[in-house]
Design an enzyme around this catalytic site. Structure first.
Site, PDB file in Angstrom:
ATOM      1  N   GLU A 162       0.838  -1.203   0.000  1.00 47.47           N
ATOM      2  CA  GLU A 162       0.000   0.000   0.000  1.00 47.47           C
ATOM      3  C   GLU A 162       0.874   1.255   0.000  1.00 47.47           C
ATOM      4  OE1 GLU A 162      -2.796   0.706   3.234  1.00 47.47           O
ATOM      5  OE2 GLU A 162      -3.828   2.204   2.010  1.00 47.47           O
ATOM      6  N   LYS A 198      -8.131 -15.985  15.179  1.00 47.32           N
ATOM      7  CA  LYS A 198      -8.320 -15.625  13.763  1.00 47.32           C
ATOM      8  C   LYS A 198      -9.765 -15.359  13.383  1.00 47.32           C
ATOM      9  CE  LYS A 198      -4.098 -18.082  12.565  1.00 47.32           C
ATOM     10  NZ  LYS A 198      -3.411 -19.127  11.839  1.00 47.32           N
ATOM     11  N   ASP A 238       2.160 -14.671  12.235  1.00 46.54           N
ATOM     12  CA  ASP A 238       1.069 -15.336  11.522  1.00 46.54           C
ATOM     13  C   ASP A 238       0.108 -14.261  11.003  1.00 46.54           C
ATOM     14  OD1 ASP A 238      -1.334 -16.619  10.840  1.00 46.54           O
ATOM     15  OD2 ASP A 238      -0.884 -18.300  12.166  1.00 46.54           O
ATOM     16  N   HIS A 253      -2.653   9.922  -1.281  1.00 45.77           N
ATOM     17  CA  HIS A 253      -2.725   8.658  -2.031  1.00 45.77           C
ATOM     18  C   HIS A 253      -2.652   8.885  -3.538  1.00 45.77           C
ATOM     19  CE1 HIS A 253      -3.280   5.547   1.116  1.00 45.77           C
ATOM     20  NE2 HIS A 253      -3.445   6.651   1.825  1.00 45.77           N
TER      21      HIS A 253
HETATM   22  C1  HMG Z   1       1.838  11.095   2.825  1.00 40.79           C
HETATM   23  C2  HMG Z   1       2.056  12.026   4.018  1.00 40.79           C
HETATM   24  C3  HMG Z   1       3.034  11.350   5.003  1.00 40.79           C
HETATM   25  C4  HMG Z   1       2.668  13.320   3.519  1.00 40.79           C
HETATM   26  O1  HMG Z   1       2.756  14.223   4.626  1.00 40.79           O
HETATM   27  P1  HMG Z   1       3.480  15.617   4.522  1.00 40.79           P
HETATM   28  O2  HMG Z   1       3.496  16.172   5.886  1.00 40.79           O
HETATM   29  O3  HMG Z   1       2.881  16.416   3.409  1.00 40.79           O
HETATM   30  O4  HMG Z   1       4.927  15.147   4.053  1.00 40.79           O
HETATM   31  P2  HMG Z   1       6.316  15.850   4.090  1.00 40.79           P
HETATM   32  O5  HMG Z   1       6.899  15.716   2.721  1.00 40.79           O
HETATM   33  O6  HMG Z   1       6.248  17.201   4.743  1.00 40.79           O
HETATM   34  O7  HMG Z   1       7.143  14.863   5.081  1.00 40.79           O
HETATM   35  C5  HMG Z   1       6.796  14.706   6.445  1.00 40.79           C
HETATM   36  C6  HMG Z   1       7.351  13.411   6.964  1.00 40.79           C
HETATM   37  O8  HMG Z   1       6.584  12.312   6.405  1.00 40.79           O
HETATM   38  C7  HMG Z   1       7.497  11.215   6.091  1.00 40.79           C
HETATM   39  N1  HMG Z   1       7.477  11.002   4.623  1.00 40.79           N
HETATM   40  C8  HMG Z   1       6.920  11.771   3.674  1.00 40.79           C
HETATM   41  N2  HMG Z   1       7.055  11.237   2.449  1.00 40.79           N
HETATM   42  C9  HMG Z   1       7.741  10.090   2.619  1.00 40.79           C
HETATM   43  C10 HMG Z   1       8.189   9.081   1.717  1.00 40.79           C
HETATM   44  N3  HMG Z   1       7.962   9.144   0.384  1.00 40.79           N
HETATM   45  N4  HMG Z   1       8.851   8.014   2.243  1.00 40.79           N
HETATM   46  C11 HMG Z   1       9.096   7.945   3.581  1.00 40.79           C
HETATM   47  N5  HMG Z   1       8.688   8.882   4.477  1.00 40.79           N
HETATM   48  C12 HMG Z   1       8.017   9.939   3.997  1.00 40.79           C
HETATM   49  C13 HMG Z   1       8.851  11.631   6.617  1.00 40.79           C
HETATM   50  O9  HMG Z   1       8.974  11.216   7.974  1.00 40.79           O
HETATM   51  C14 HMG Z   1       8.777  13.131   6.538  1.00 40.79           C
HETATM   52  O10 HMG Z   1       9.639  13.774   7.453  1.00 40.79           O
HETATM   53  P3  HMG Z   1      11.205  14.022   7.051  1.00 40.79           P
HETATM   54  O11 HMG Z   1      11.890  12.694   7.246  1.00 40.79           O
HETATM   55  O12 HMG Z   1      11.230  14.450   5.611  1.00 40.79           O
HETATM   56  O13 HMG Z   1      11.665  15.035   8.020  1.00 40.79           O
HETATM   57  C15 HMG Z   1       0.729  12.369   4.753  1.00 40.79           C
HETATM   58  O14 HMG Z   1      -0.147  13.115   3.925  1.00 40.79           O
HETATM   59  C16 HMG Z   1      -0.016  11.186   5.300  1.00 40.79           C
HETATM   60  O15 HMG Z   1       0.429  10.494   6.210  1.00 40.79           O
HETATM   61  N6  HMG Z   1      -1.232  10.941   4.802  1.00 40.79           N
HETATM   62  C17 HMG Z   1      -2.064   9.854   5.326  1.00 40.79           C
HETATM   63  C18 HMG Z   1      -1.867   8.620   4.497  1.00 40.79           C
HETATM   64  C19 HMG Z   1      -2.243   7.393   5.311  1.00 40.79           C
HETATM   65  O16 HMG Z   1      -2.228   7.360   6.527  1.00 40.79           O
HETATM   66  N7  HMG Z   1      -2.551   6.341   4.607  1.00 40.79           N
HETATM   67  C20 HMG Z   1      -2.787   5.083   5.305  1.00 40.79           C
HETATM   68  C21 HMG Z   1      -3.597   4.208   4.557  1.00 40.79           C
HETATM   69  S1  HMG Z   1      -5.308   4.683   4.599  1.00 40.79           S
HETATM   70  C22 HMG Z   1      -6.131   3.163   4.819  1.00 40.79           C
HETATM   71  O17 HMG Z   1      -5.679   2.171   4.335  1.00 40.79           O
HETATM   72  C23 HMG Z   1      -7.193   3.050   5.831  1.00 40.79           C
HETATM   73  C24 HMG Z   1      -8.484   3.871   5.738  1.00 40.79           C
HETATM   74  C25 HMG Z   1      -8.180   5.344   5.444  1.00 40.79           C
HETATM   75  O18 HMG Z   1      -9.410   3.363   4.778  1.00 40.79           O
HETATM   76  C26 HMG Z   1      -9.032   3.646   7.165  1.00 40.79           C
HETATM   77  C27 HMG Z   1     -10.159   4.589   7.531  1.00 40.79           C
HETATM   78  O19 HMG Z   1     -11.327   4.341   7.143  1.00 40.79           O
HETATM   79  O20 HMG Z   1      -9.845   5.548   8.250  1.00 40.79           O
HETATM   80  N1  NDP Z   2      -1.493 -25.379  16.141  1.00 45.36           N
HETATM   81  C1  NDP Z   2      -2.410 -24.452  15.921  1.00 45.36           C
HETATM   82  O1  NDP Z   2      -3.590 -24.625  16.209  1.00 45.36           O
HETATM   83  C2  NDP Z   2      -2.007 -23.163  15.324  1.00 45.36           C
HETATM   84  C3  NDP Z   2      -0.730 -22.959  14.867  1.00 45.36           C
HETATM   85  N2  NDP Z   2      -0.366 -21.758  14.354  1.00 45.36           N
HETATM   86  C4  NDP Z   2       1.021 -21.651  13.927  1.00 45.36           C
HETATM   87  O2  NDP Z   2       1.793 -21.875  15.096  1.00 45.36           O
HETATM   88  C5  NDP Z   2       3.091 -21.333  14.894  1.00 45.36           C
HETATM   89  C6  NDP Z   2       3.466 -20.584  16.126  1.00 45.36           C
HETATM   90  O3  NDP Z   2       3.370 -21.454  17.221  1.00 45.36           O
HETATM   91  P1  NDP Z   2       4.452 -21.349  18.368  1.00 45.36           P
HETATM   92  O4  NDP Z   2       4.045 -22.298  19.432  1.00 45.36           O
HETATM   93  O5  NDP Z   2       4.663 -19.925  18.722  1.00 45.36           O
HETATM   94  O6  NDP Z   2       5.798 -21.743  17.626  1.00 45.36           O
HETATM   95  P2  NDP Z   2       6.503 -23.160  17.362  1.00 45.36           P
HETATM   96  O7  NDP Z   2       5.548 -24.241  17.190  1.00 45.36           O
HETATM   97  O8  NDP Z   2       7.484 -22.907  16.279  1.00 45.36           O
HETATM   98  O9  NDP Z   2       7.196 -23.449  18.763  1.00 45.36           O
HETATM   99  C7  NDP Z   2       8.053 -22.595  19.366  1.00 45.36           C
HETATM  100  C8  NDP Z   2       8.895 -23.407  20.349  1.00 45.36           C
HETATM  101  O10 NDP Z   2      10.120 -22.738  20.538  1.00 45.36           O
HETATM  102  C9  NDP Z   2      10.695 -23.198  21.746  1.00 45.36           C
HETATM  103  N3  NDP Z   2      11.387 -22.059  22.369  1.00 45.36           N
HETATM  104  C10 NDP Z   2      12.726 -21.863  22.354  1.00 45.36           C
HETATM  105  N4  NDP Z   2      13.059 -20.733  22.991  1.00 45.36           N
HETATM  106  C11 NDP Z   2      11.904 -20.174  23.436  1.00 45.36           C
HETATM  107  C12 NDP Z   2      11.587 -18.993  24.142  1.00 45.36           C
HETATM  108  N5  NDP Z   2      12.530 -18.118  24.541  1.00 45.36           N
HETATM  109  N6  NDP Z   2      10.295 -18.726  24.411  1.00 45.36           N
HETATM  110  C13 NDP Z   2       9.313 -19.564  24.027  1.00 45.36           C
HETATM  111  N7  NDP Z   2       9.554 -20.720  23.365  1.00 45.36           N
HETATM  112  C14 NDP Z   2      10.841 -21.024  23.043  1.00 45.36           C
HETATM  113  C15 NDP Z   2       9.555 -23.736  22.611  1.00 45.36           C
HETATM  114  O11 NDP Z   2       9.810 -25.113  22.809  1.00 45.36           O
HETATM  115  P3  NDP Z   2       9.313 -25.881  24.116  1.00 45.36           P
HETATM  116  O12 NDP Z   2       7.806 -25.803  24.098  1.00 45.36           O
HETATM  117  O13 NDP Z   2       9.803 -27.266  23.906  1.00 45.36           O
HETATM  118  O14 NDP Z   2       9.868 -25.211  25.313  1.00 45.36           O
HETATM  119  C16 NDP Z   2       8.313 -23.489  21.740  1.00 45.36           C
HETATM  120  O15 NDP Z   2       7.338 -24.485  21.891  1.00 45.36           O
HETATM  121  C17 NDP Z   2       3.010 -20.430  13.688  1.00 45.36           C
HETATM  122  O16 NDP Z   2       3.622 -21.076  12.596  1.00 45.36           O
HETATM  123  C18 NDP Z   2       1.522 -20.307  13.455  1.00 45.36           C
HETATM  124  O17 NDP Z   2       1.233 -20.039  12.118  1.00 45.36           O
HETATM  125  C19 NDP Z   2      -1.231 -20.709  14.330  1.00 45.36           C
HETATM  126  C20 NDP Z   2      -2.513 -20.854  14.776  1.00 45.36           C
HETATM  127  C21 NDP Z   2      -3.011 -22.106  15.240  1.00 45.36           C
END
Ligand code: HMG
Ligand code: NDP
Length: 404
Positions: free
Chosen positions: A100, A229, A304, A399
């Site tokens: 996005e 989920k 996940d 956008h």
């Molecule tokens: C686009 C901006 C950031 C411009 O904002 P601006 O203030 O006009 O930008 P600017 O050129 O003055 O730059 C400000 C800062 O933005 C960053 N920045 C700026 N441009 C870049 C770039 N190219 N790459 C990386 N970083 C960038 C950067 O941090 C920069 O600071 P600097 O580092 O320059 O000091 C602003 O207008 C904005 O954030 N708009 C909102 C857009 C947004 O949030 N989109 C999210 C997706 S929307 C969605 O999916 C969900 C929705 C909307 O449907 C949910 C709902 O219903 O609400």
């Molecule tokens: N089975 C299901 O129903 C579902 C599975 N998943 C999937 O499960 C996976 C994640 O499960 P998850 O159990 O997190 O991972 P893993 O099955 O990969 O197991 C992680 C293992 O790492 C070991 N481990 C080593 N160091 C650490 C530590 N510091 N802290 C905790 N554990 C450590 C543990 O072994 P030990 O236990 O022997 O100590 C632990 O069981 C993902 O791939 C996800 O997509 C997602 C949803 C549902």
């Protein structure tokens, strides 16, 4: 004929099934053969899908079946930002993977504003991964008998559950009764793992004890009260994974200079959009775009991706404080880990290294909590930037410029 071509011939001859190729070749050759097969079947060119850097052996051993290659999602970086958390402490760059346009720019702007304000605070306030099997009983009398036994025997359930893991700890078991169904919601401290496999395996062991000692019979190891989920109020209220909050106070002049609007305009947009609008819509998410940041961080760091459903369970609050802006975001059920699952894959593990959280933490659990805190600050940045864009009417133009 290459190894891959001969595998395809054997599939076509009915000698091998498509998912059996790893039994006859290394994982990369198996993926190449499958890709060749799909190219021929669908009459397409999958050469880019076949160009990947991850280790096919590792991926097809634990992350994917019937592998044909890899889908590539661009990954960028937002920040740096200062985070004062319970476990995260310092300056962080946040890797985000998305398609996005404008999303990363938005989070980057939000983080730069938070940085100008001296950084954000963040805390994990509750944690625990849940699995809730459903049991059949005859009726309410047996249901009550089962619930009473469970309440009095959590230690026996703990012993069984913890026999399957050296890291996981059973925290509590909460019973729910609906007619002749009994649900037991097991909650675990899974340390640095997201913990869904760990919790599922441990719960299966405890279920054996429940069945042996009570009239209840298991119907399904997951009875949907977990809830994994699916959008669910229980996660929003009780939490799941890590419940994490981030907040920041931004001087009014920084808001005006960097966000082109005022604290009161952002607060009003938040109230009318995120609170009133979400209430009217019957939404579980009282936020603007938490899902955007959670999804992009999940993809980058090997979480996940389906658990973005729970990750978007977030409430954003904003208020004007004497011309300055206070903002917070509380994610009730952010399910993250730094070990296990997709975190092992090479690019995902590199992204965790950028953050400094790859692998197990010291003490165990600290890396996963720190990751939750930094993602929460990223979500807060996304909220601030988008709310400001809405308050200053810059959403559509942003956008137009960056997203098409
Ligand atoms: C686009 C901006 C950031 C411009 O904002 P601006 O203030 O006009 O930008 P600017 O050129 O003055 O730059 C400000 C800062 O933005 C960053 N920045 C700026 N441009 C870049 C770039 N190219 N790459 C990386 N970083 C960038 C950067 O941090 C920069 O600071 P600097 O580092 O320059 O000091 C602003 O207008 C904005 O954030 N708009 C909102 C857009 C947004 O949030 N989109 C999210 C997706 S929307 C969605 O999916 C969900 C929705 C909307 O449907 C949910 C709902 O219903 O609400
Ligand atoms: N089975 C299901 O129903 C579902 C599975 N998943 C999937 O499960 C996976 C994640 O499960 P998850 O159990 O997190 O991972 P893993 O099955 O990969 O197991 C992680 C293992 O790492 C070991 N481990 C080593 N160091 C650490 C530590 N510091 N802290 C905790 N554990 C450590 C543990 O072994 P030990 O236990 O022997 O100590 C632990 O069981 C993902 O791939 C996800 O997509 C997602 C949803 C549902």
């Amino acid at each position: 004929m290459t190894d891959a071509e001969s595998l395809v011939t054997r599939v076509r001859d009915g000698d091998l099934r498509l998912h059996e190729l790893e039994e006859h070749a290394d994982a990369e050759t198996a993926a190449t053969a499958r890709r060749l097969y799909v190219e021929q079947e669908a009459d397409v060119d999958l050469s880019v899908t076949g160009e990947y850097a991850l280790d096919a052996e590792q991926a097809s051993g634990s992350a994917i079946e019937n592998m044909i290659g890899a889908t590539q999602i661009p990954v960028g970086v937002a920040g740096p930002v200062e985070v004062a958390g319970g476990d995260a402490d310092g300056e962080y760059l946040l890797p985000l993977a998305t398609t996005e346009g404008a999303l990363l720019a938005s989070v980057n702007r939000g983080l730069s504003v938070i940085r100008s304000a001296g950084g954000a605070s963040a805390r994990v306030t509750k944690e625990g991964m849940t699995r809730a099997p459903v049991f059949r009983v005859d009726g309410v009398v047996e249901a009550a008998e089962t619930v009473e036994w469970v309440r009095e025997n959590v230690d026996a359930l703990r012993e069984a559950a913890e026999s399957t893991t050296s890291h996981g700890e059973l925290m509590d078991v909460t019973p729910y009764v609906v007619g002749d169904s009994v649900f037991l919601r097991f909650r675990y401290d899974t340390k640095d793992a997201m913990g869904m496999n760990m919790a599922t395996i441990a719960t299966e062991e405890a279920v054996g004890v429940v069945e042996a000692e009570t009239p209840a019979s298991l119907v399904a190891l997951s009875g949907n009260m977990c809830t994994d989920k699916k959008p669910a109020a229980i996660n929003a209220v009780e939490g799941r994974g890590r419940s994490v909050t981030a907040d920041v106070e931004i001087p009014g002049e920084v808001v005006e200079e960097r966000l082109h609007t005022t604290a009161s305009a952002i607060a009003e947009a938040n109230t009318r959009k995120n609170l009133v609008g979400s209430a009217k819509a019957g939404s579980l998410g009282f936020n603007a775009q938490a899902a955007n940041v959670v999804a992009a961080a999940f993809l980058a760091t090997g979480q996940d991706e389906a658990q973005v459903v729970e990750g978007a369970n977030a409430i954003t609050t904003v208020e004007e404080r004497d011309g300055d802006l206070y903002a917070s975001v509380s994610l009730a059920s952010l399910e993250v880990g730094t070990v296990g699952g997709g975190t092992k894959l090479s690019t995902q593990s590199e992204a965790l290294e950028v953050l400094g959280f790859a692998g197990g933490g010291d003490p165990p659990g600290s890396n996963a909590r720190a990751l939750a805190e930094v993602i929460a600050v990223g979500a807060l940045a996304g909220e601030l930037s988008l709310l400001a864009a809405l308050a200053s009417n810059h959403l559509a133009s942003a956008h137009e410029d960056l997203g098409r």
